[in-house]
Design a protein around this motif. Structure first.
Motif, PDB file in Angstrom:
ATOM      1  N   SER A  65      72.023 -27.735 -11.551  1.00 51.13           N
ATOM      2  CA  SER A  65      72.503 -26.448 -10.806  1.00 51.13           C
ATOM      3  C   SER A  65      71.636 -26.311  -9.484  1.00 51.13           C
ATOM      4  CB  SER A  65      71.998 -25.241 -11.636  1.00 51.13           C
ATOM      5  OG  SER A  65      70.679 -25.210 -11.628  1.00 51.13           O
ATOM      6  N   ASN A  66      72.405 -25.921  -8.639  1.00 51.19           N
ATOM      7  CA  ASN A  66      71.806 -25.580  -7.146  1.00 51.19           C
ATOM      8  C   ASN A  66      70.368 -24.817  -7.226  1.00 51.19           C
ATOM      9  OD1 ASN A  66      74.238 -26.632  -6.108  1.00 51.19           O
ATOM     10  ND2 ASN A  66      74.969 -24.523  -5.430  1.00 51.19           N
ATOM     11  N   ALA A  67      70.353 -24.098  -8.252  1.00 56.28           N
ATOM     12  CA  ALA A  67      69.008 -23.488  -8.105  1.00 56.28           C
ATOM     13  C   ALA A  67      67.820 -24.537  -8.754  1.00 56.28           C
ATOM     14  CB  ALA A  67      68.963 -22.171  -9.209  1.00 56.28           C
ATOM     15  N   HIS A  68      68.035 -25.168  -9.723  1.00 56.85           N
ATOM     16  CA  HIS A  68      67.340 -26.210 -10.014  1.00 56.85           C
ATOM     17  C   HIS A  68      66.836 -27.388  -9.140  1.00 56.85           C
ATOM     18  CE1 HIS A  68      65.538 -29.127 -13.488  1.00 56.85           C
ATOM     19  NE2 HIS A  68      66.216 -29.988 -12.533  1.00 56.85           N
ATOM     20  N   LEU A  69      68.164 -27.845  -8.232  1.00 58.27           N
ATOM     21  CA  LEU A  69      67.978 -28.949  -7.413  1.00 58.27           C
ATOM     22  C   LEU A  69      67.050 -28.219  -6.191  1.00 58.27           C
ATOM     23  CD1 LEU A  69      71.348 -30.331  -7.295  1.00 58.27           C
ATOM     24  CD2 LEU A  69      69.528 -31.490  -7.948  1.00 58.27           C
ATOM     25  N   ARG A  70      67.156 -26.975  -5.865  1.00 56.59           N
ATOM     26  CA  ARG A  70      66.371 -26.624  -4.793  1.00 56.59           C
ATOM     27  C   ARG A  70      64.822 -26.707  -5.238  1.00 56.59           C
ATOM     28  NH1 ARG A  70      70.420 -22.769  -4.057  1.00 56.59           N
ATOM     29  NH2 ARG A  70      69.686 -21.346  -5.275  1.00 56.59           N
ATOM     30  N   ARG A  71      64.414 -26.554  -6.380  1.00 60.12           N
ATOM     31  CA  ARG A  71      63.169 -26.582  -6.994  1.00 60.12           C
ATOM     32  C   ARG A  71      62.862 -28.099  -7.114  1.00 60.12           C
ATOM     33  NH1 ARG A  71      61.232 -22.461 -10.601  1.00 60.12           N
ATOM     34  NH2 ARG A  71      59.547 -23.966 -10.938  1.00 60.12           N
ATOM     35  N   VAL A  72      63.684 -28.958  -7.337  1.00 64.29           N
ATOM     36  CA  VAL A  72      63.260 -30.443  -7.575  1.00 64.29           C
ATOM     37  C   VAL A  72      63.211 -31.032  -6.100  1.00 64.29           C
ATOM     38  CG1 VAL A  72      64.701 -32.714  -7.972  1.00 64.29           C
ATOM     39  CG2 VAL A  72      64.975 -30.889  -9.657  1.00 64.29           C
ATOM     40  N   PHE A  73      63.770 -30.443  -5.142  1.00 63.57           N
ATOM     41  CA  PHE A  73      63.540 -30.836  -3.673  1.00 63.57           C
ATOM     42  C   PHE A  73      62.388 -30.601  -3.162  1.00 63.57           C
ATOM     43  CE2 PHE A  73      68.470 -30.741  -3.233  1.00 63.57           C
ATOM     44  CZ  PHE A  73      68.547 -32.050  -4.045  1.00 63.57           C
ATOM     45  N   VAL A 104      73.177 -31.945  -1.382  1.00 68.62           N
ATOM     46  CA  VAL A 104      71.882 -31.224  -0.990  1.00 68.62           C
ATOM     47  C   VAL A 104      72.226 -30.018   0.014  1.00 68.62           C
ATOM     48  CG1 VAL A 104      69.709 -31.688   0.351  1.00 68.62           C
ATOM     49  CG2 VAL A 104      70.920 -33.209  -1.115  1.00 68.62           C
ATOM     50  N   LEU A 105      72.963 -30.270   0.972  1.00 73.24           N
ATOM     51  CA  LEU A 105      73.228 -29.042   2.003  1.00 73.24           C
ATOM     52  C   LEU A 105      73.833 -27.808   1.313  1.00 73.24           C
ATOM     53  CD1 LEU A 105      74.327 -31.210   5.145  1.00 73.24           C
ATOM     54  CD2 LEU A 105      72.339 -29.861   4.895  1.00 73.24           C
ATOM     55  N   THR A 106      74.905 -28.218   0.506  1.00 67.18           N
ATOM     56  CA  THR A 106      75.556 -26.987  -0.272  1.00 67.18           C
ATOM     57  C   THR A 106      74.586 -26.320  -1.015  1.00 67.18           C
ATOM     58  OG1 THR A 106      77.601 -28.302  -0.233  1.00 67.18           O
ATOM     59  CG2 THR A 106      77.548 -26.488  -1.768  1.00 67.18           C
ATOM     60  N   CYS A 107      73.842 -26.866  -1.573  1.00 65.74           N
ATOM     61  CA  CYS A 107      72.808 -26.070  -2.701  1.00 65.74           C
ATOM     62  C   CYS A 107      71.725 -25.475  -1.967  1.00 65.74           C
ATOM     63  CB  CYS A 107      72.259 -27.043  -3.894  1.00 65.74           C
ATOM     64  SG  CYS A 107      71.088 -27.913  -3.470  1.00 65.74           S
ATOM     65  N   CYS A 108      71.299 -25.982  -0.738  1.00 65.62           N
ATOM     66  CA  CYS A 108      70.175 -25.415  -0.021  1.00 65.62           C
ATOM     67  C   CYS A 108      70.594 -24.466   1.176  1.00 65.62           C
ATOM     68  CB  CYS A 108      69.370 -26.402   0.917  1.00 65.62           C
ATOM     69  SG  CYS A 108      68.635 -27.402  -0.596  1.00 65.62           S
ATOM     70  N   PHE A 109      71.565 -24.673   1.599  1.00 63.86           N
ATOM     71  CA  PHE A 109      72.307 -23.682   2.782  1.00 63.86           C
ATOM     72  C   PHE A 109      73.960 -24.278   2.680  1.00 63.86           C
ATOM     73  CE2 PHE A 109      70.430 -27.262   4.876  1.00 63.86           C
ATOM     74  CZ  PHE A 109      69.143 -27.117   4.678  1.00 63.86           C
ATOM     75  N   ILE A 110      74.654 -23.587   2.040  1.00 61.06           N
ATOM     76  CA  ILE A 110      76.178 -24.012   2.242  1.00 61.06           C
ATOM     77  C   ILE A 110      76.798 -23.809   3.442  1.00 61.06           C
ATOM     78  CG2 ILE A 110      76.963 -21.805   1.472  1.00 61.06           C
ATOM     79  CD1 ILE A 110      79.287 -23.140  -0.210  1.00 61.06           C
TER      80      ILE A 110
END
Length: 310
Positions: A198-206, A237-243
């Motif tokens: 998920s986007n929220a999960h990926l933000r934490r992974v990054f 990456v860009l979509t989940c951090c700042f679409i």
């Protein structure tokens, strides 16, 4: 993101009245383009569908067909896009990206990387119904290699929901081991993790990745991959951090993309796109549209933009 659009449902809406205004704007010699754009941009997409139904009931004609016969060029493309239900619009854009002359990889990336899983499922169903073709088959028939693999993963629409706390550390380590710590690159790891979380999960992974490696994930993707695979991974990456940053990149130079963004985000997060644009380019989206476009097309785009962040 609710309430961050510039186009809202119109209060005191009456579909029959609006249908009459549009009929008069197209009746007789000449067309009142200004009346058409002022009315349609002040209505939500759902209201435009009601106007379309009322127009057919009152006049026995298809409103979109009438608009096409009265308008032309990029202005016509924009108005027809506004009259199309959102999922149908995505289906049309994807079909054009695949079946047009050559493949519009950027169009495929922009839509498939930025839509939610439920939207992707709706797109696939409608694509099948409209074209009697399988979207995944059409995409894989037109693309290849790891780029194709990533698009297929996105088309599965099986991103996990929420944040898997127990996977944050291991996902970050797996990405590091697949890229910066490896001779060559294990693209498969990037595809699996970026395509399924998920986007929220990926933000934490990054965030975790940055702590472990000292690099932003975008830097590593740029070093470790290339071509269309790099483009689609960066889009995720860009979509989940700042679409908004992802969607407005290059918006001022490509009319097809500009129309897609202005139409598909006008009711969603156009205010955020404007804010990101201002921050990134030290000018406003409004001014850029003003300088890059003209005529009724420009007027309509500026109304969709909804204001100047000078």
């Amino acid at each position: 993101m609710a309430g961050r659009g510039t186009v809202k449902a119109h209060g005191g809406f009456n579909a029959n009245n609006d249908a009459e205004v549009l009929f008069k704007a197209m009746k007789g010699l000449g067309t009142d383009e200004d009346a058409i754009l002022q009315l349609l941009i002040a209505r939500s997409n759902a209201q435009r569908q009601e106007i379309k139904a009322a127009f057919k009931t009152l006049h026995g004609n298809d409103l979109v067909d009438n608009l096409k016969s009265e308008l032309g060029g990029k202005f016509e493309s924009l108005i027809v896009a506004l009259m199309t239900p959102p999922i149908m619009y995505d289906v049309t854009c994807l079909r054009d990206a695949i079946k047009g002359a050559g493949t519009d990889e950027k169009g495929l990336i922009e839509i498939l990387a930025s839509r939610l899983p439920n939207e992707v499922n709706e797109i696939k169903s409608l694509y099948k119904r409209e074209h009697n073709d399988d979207l995944e088959k059409d995409v894989t028939g037109d693309t290849g290699g790891n780029f194709s693999r990533m698009l297929v993963v996105l088309l599965q629409a099986s991103r996990q929901q929420g944040i898997q706390e127990d996977l944050i550390q291991s996902d970050a380590q797996a990405l590091l081991a697949a890229g910066e710590q490896k001779y060559g690159t294990d693209e498969g790891q990037f595809i699996t993790i970026l395509g399924n979380r998920s986007n929220a999960h990926l933000r934490r992974v990054f965030e975790e990745y940055r702590k472990l490696s000292g690099y932003e994930i975008e830097e590593s993707i740029q070093r470790e991959t290339s071509g269309t695979l790099q483009e689609v991974l960066l889009a995720v990456v860009l979509t989940c951090c700042f679409i908004s940053t992802f969607l407005q990149q290059g918006a001022g130079t490509d009319d097809q993309k500009l129309i897609r963004i202005m139409v598909s985000r006008s009711e969603v997060d156009m205010m955020d796109i404007r804010a990101e644009f201002r921050k990134r380019f030290a000018t406003s989206l409004h001014k850029t549209i003003q300088g890059d476009t003209s005529g009724d097309y420009r007027k309509a785009l500026l109304l969709l933009c909804g204001g100047d962040d000078a």
